[in-house]
Design a protein around this motif. Structure first.
Motif, mmCIF file in Angstrom:
data_model
loop_
_atom_site.group_PDB
_atom_site.id
_atom_site.type_symbol
_atom_site.label_atom_id
_atom_site.label_comp_id
_atom_site.label_asym_id
_atom_site.label_seq_id
_atom_site.Cartn_x
_atom_site.Cartn_y
_atom_site.Cartn_z
ATOM 1 N N THR A 7 0.744 -1.199 -0.107
ATOM 2 C CA THR A 7 0.299 0.039 0.134
ATOM 3 C C THR A 7 0.927 1.192 0.016
ATOM 4 O OG1 THR A 7 -1.746 -1.184 1.071
ATOM 5 C CG2 THR A 7 -1.988 1.257 1.158
ATOM 6 N N PHE A 8 1.905 1.324 0.879
ATOM 7 C CA PHE A 8 2.824 2.186 0.852
ATOM 8 C C PHE A 8 3.311 2.543 -0.580
ATOM 9 C CE2 PHE A 8 7.064 4.139 1.319
ATOM 10 C CZ PHE A 8 6.957 5.264 2.128
ATOM 11 N N ILE A 15 4.697 9.872 -6.829
ATOM 12 C CA ILE A 15 5.329 10.906 -6.525
ATOM 13 C C ILE A 15 6.969 10.515 -6.785
ATOM 14 C CG2 ILE A 15 6.091 12.296 -4.564
ATOM 15 C CD1 ILE A 15 3.171 12.042 -3.290
ATOM 16 N N LEU A 16 7.281 9.471 -6.381
ATOM 17 C CA LEU A 16 8.731 9.225 -6.726
ATOM 18 C C LEU A 16 8.832 9.244 -8.197
ATOM 19 C CD1 LEU A 16 11.235 8.332 -5.372
ATOM 20 C CD2 LEU A 16 10.626 5.727 -5.764
ATOM 21 N N PHE A 17 8.263 8.623 -8.847
ATOM 22 C CA PHE A 17 8.319 8.598 -10.410
ATOM 23 C C PHE A 17 8.404 9.924 -11.008
ATOM 24 C CE2 PHE A 17 6.653 8.355 -14.809
ATOM 25 C CZ PHE A 17 7.506 7.656 -15.314
ATOM 26 N N MET A 53 3.183 18.323 -9.263
ATOM 27 C CA MET A 53 2.259 18.912 -8.384
ATOM 28 C C MET A 53 0.917 18.312 -8.183
ATOM 29 S SD MET A 53 2.906 23.074 -8.977
ATOM 30 C CE MET A 53 1.779 23.392 -7.531
ATOM 31 N N PHE A 54 0.299 17.613 -9.155
ATOM 32 C CA PHE A 54 -0.738 16.976 -8.944
ATOM 33 C C PHE A 54 -0.667 15.713 -8.234
ATOM 34 C CE2 PHE A 54 -4.033 13.712 -10.348
ATOM 35 C CZ PHE A 54 -5.128 14.401 -10.560
ATOM 36 N N THR A 55 0.465 14.825 -8.373
ATOM 37 C CA THR A 55 0.383 13.741 -7.575
ATOM 38 C C THR A 55 0.711 14.289 -6.168
ATOM 39 O OG1 THR A 55 2.866 13.634 -8.043
ATOM 40 C CG2 THR A 55 1.524 12.205 -9.426
ATOM 41 N N GLN A 58 -2.755 15.180 -4.742
ATOM 42 C CA GLN A 58 -3.580 13.874 -4.679
ATOM 43 C C GLN A 58 -3.130 13.070 -3.268
ATOM 44 O OE1 GLN A 58 -3.006 10.940 -7.568
ATOM 45 N NE2 GLN A 58 -4.980 9.944 -7.221
ATOM 46 N N TRP A 59 -1.848 13.186 -3.063
ATOM 47 C CA TRP A 59 -1.378 12.481 -1.914
ATOM 48 C C TRP A 59 -1.655 13.088 -0.586
ATOM 49 C CZ3 TRP A 59 2.311 14.557 1.766
ATOM 50 C CH2 TRP A 59 2.652 13.708 2.658
ATOM 51 N N ALA A 60 -1.892 14.372 -0.677
ATOM 52 C CA ALA A 60 -2.021 15.450 0.496
ATOM 53 C C ALA A 60 -3.690 15.058 0.709
ATOM 54 C CB ALA A 60 -1.598 16.794 0.082
#
Length: 115
Positions: A7-8, A15-17, A53-55, A58-60
């Motif tokens: 899941t992590f 974001i990493l990519f 920024m979108f990723t 989305q994470w936030a």
């Protein structure tokens, strides 16, 4: 433990990519256009920054939903698929297209804010 690691990775892989692509992108763009600057503020660089920024946004948003409304997050993770499968094909298409174009509009708006 293994399920939590998967899941992590699923949550943070985008974001990493995106960050890796941000640093690799100048070399790729120079391969196509040798006159391009290191961080060219052109149209193609805005696309990469918008995706990053979108990723992150989305994470936030998912972090806030998990923190403030855990019941809603649990519904989105587990029950939404079951309810979506119960919809008629026409309702599924409308739902998919509204989500798709909503995300597309958000990316366009975000790229306009950046540039």
């Amino acid at each position: 433990m293994k399920a939590r690691t998967v899941t992590f990775l699923k949550e943070h892989f985008a974001i990493l990519f995106a960050l890796i692509s941000f640093f690799v992108y100048p070399y790729v763009i120079r391969w196509f256009d040798p006159t391009a600057a290191t961080y060219d503020a052109g149209v193609l660089q805005i696309i990469v920054i918008t995706i990053i920024m979108f990723t992150i946004f989305q994470w936030a948003v998912w972090r806030v939903i998990n923190a403030l409304w855990p019941v809603l997050a649990e519904f989105a993770k587990k029950l939404f698929n079951e309810y979506f499968k119960e919809l008629t094909p026409w309702q599924q298409i409308k739902t998919f297209l509204s989500v798709y174009f909503g995300l597309f509009a958000a990316l366009v708006a975000l790229s306009r804010v950046i540039s």
